[in-house]
Design a protein around this motif. Sequence first.
Motif, mmCIF file in Angstrom:
data_model
loop_
_atom_site.group_PDB
_atom_site.id
_atom_site.type_symbol
_atom_site.label_atom_id
_atom_site.label_comp_id
_atom_site.label_asym_id
_atom_site.label_seq_id
_atom_site.Cartn_x
_atom_site.Cartn_y
_atom_site.Cartn_z
ATOM 1 N N GLN A 131 66.238 -20.145 -47.615
ATOM 2 C CA GLN A 131 65.129 -19.187 -47.478
ATOM 3 C C GLN A 131 65.288 -18.277 -46.266
ATOM 4 O O GLN A 131 64.842 -17.148 -46.279
ATOM 5 C CB GLN A 131 63.805 -19.933 -47.418
ATOM 6 C CG GLN A 131 63.418 -20.554 -48.753
ATOM 7 C CD GLN A 131 62.014 -21.133 -48.727
ATOM 8 O OE1 GLN A 131 61.525 -21.576 -47.693
ATOM 9 N NE2 GLN A 131 61.359 -21.137 -49.874
ATOM 10 N N GLY A 132 65.935 -18.756 -45.227
ATOM 11 C CA GLY A 132 66.134 -17.913 -44.043
ATOM 12 C C GLY A 132 67.462 -17.186 -44.030
ATOM 13 O O GLY A 132 67.801 -16.538 -43.036
ATOM 14 N N GLU A 182 60.142 -13.232 -51.991
ATOM 15 C CA GLU A 182 59.534 -13.870 -50.821
ATOM 16 C C GLU A 182 58.695 -15.061 -51.249
ATOM 17 O O GLU A 182 57.835 -14.965 -52.128
ATOM 18 C CB GLU A 182 58.683 -12.862 -50.050
ATOM 19 C CG GLU A 182 59.494 -11.784 -49.335
ATOM 20 C CD GLU A 182 60.366 -12.342 -48.220
ATOM 21 O OE1 GLU A 182 60.037 -13.406 -47.674
ATOM 22 O OE2 GLU A 182 61.402 -11.711 -47.913
ATOM 23 N N THR A 185 57.367 -20.031 -46.457
ATOM 24 C CA THR A 185 58.419 -20.829 -45.827
ATOM 25 C C THR A 185 58.149 -22.308 -46.081
ATOM 26 O O THR A 185 57.076 -22.825 -45.754
ATOM 27 C CB THR A 185 58.477 -20.552 -44.318
ATOM 28 O OG1 THR A 185 58.709 -19.154 -44.117
ATOM 29 C CG2 THR A 185 59.589 -21.350 -43.671
#
Length: 374
Positions: A131-132, A182, A185
């Motif tokens: 995800q990052g 997106e 997180t």
Amino acid sequence: MPLFTSPYAQLDLIRQPDQANDPLQAFDAADEYLLERLHAQAPEASCRVLVLNDSFGALAASLAGHLTVISSGDSHLARMALEKNLARNGKAFDSVPFVPASEPWEGHFDRVLVRVPKTLALLEEQLIRLQGHLAPGAQVIAGAMIKHLPRAAGELLEKYIGPMQASLAQKKARLLAATWAERPTARSPYPSRYRLDKPALELINHANVFCRDGLDIGTRAFLPHLPRDLGNARIADLGCGNGVLAIASALANPDAQYTLVDESYMAVQSAQENWQAALGERPVAVLAGDGLAGVDKQSLDVVLCNPPFHQQQVVGDFLAWRMFQQAREALVVGGALYIVGNRHLGYHSKLARLFRGVEQVAATPKFVILKARK
């Protein structure tokens, strides 16, 4: 063996560890399908590609020299295979950087090619970490042979990456593709932890560790029968997993010296953290490696081992037999290998071919604990 052919290269590939007359290929139709899909998208040479869980380097070695490729996974044997196969096909052995699963990636990736691992917890951990590291519009393409592709793999892609679309089957392989959208997180549920009563320990287990949520029944059978009164013996835990055998042994043998080795980077990470939590700064060597291949001959007094009976999806005793041979080489004359194994695997007769004395230390309805003396 046939060559591995893709739009990017034609390669002569081998598996690791080496096995004479190995009947198995170092690639399959899922590798072909992943590379065909990527090639059809015509990525530019500057495209950064992350390859995950590439068992023998088929994907990364094919892409080397065409795109900016990085390989990552939890297998030291896979890393060895990648390096050997690069060199075998006329490329620098280090032309594709390899990042162990216990270490972070750097930068952002435009494409991620994933071989769906046997342990879905590893896939989940990898998708959370991604995800990052995904560039805008990045695509994650996961592939597997259909018989090894659980529904949950697609659900994990949807949850952590974005809308997922499954491909048609091709040569019994299927792809799952998700474009980065997106997502909130995610917080990783790993490492997990569990407690033991005897000895009193809390054990950390990173995502790809065998029996991550509790002590496996073979180890449970083995623990009460670990050798004691070993003095300053040199002891190896071969295929150490989270390190529980070595740690329990070390607590009972305060002057002994320990080496822990596993081919899983996450196992090594878990074992290192567990040793420190239980034994503080007591010296230890914890290594990612090809078993005891790098250990000096006749340098150990005792080897402890709960051997695996599969490599990825392939079941068999090749790895266990190889571990027994490595232990024999590493042990001093008079040294001993202690193992636990399922009764039906017949390890007693296999060990008797390598060692001068084999005795049954204990047994349960399912397992035997054996001592083989060199």
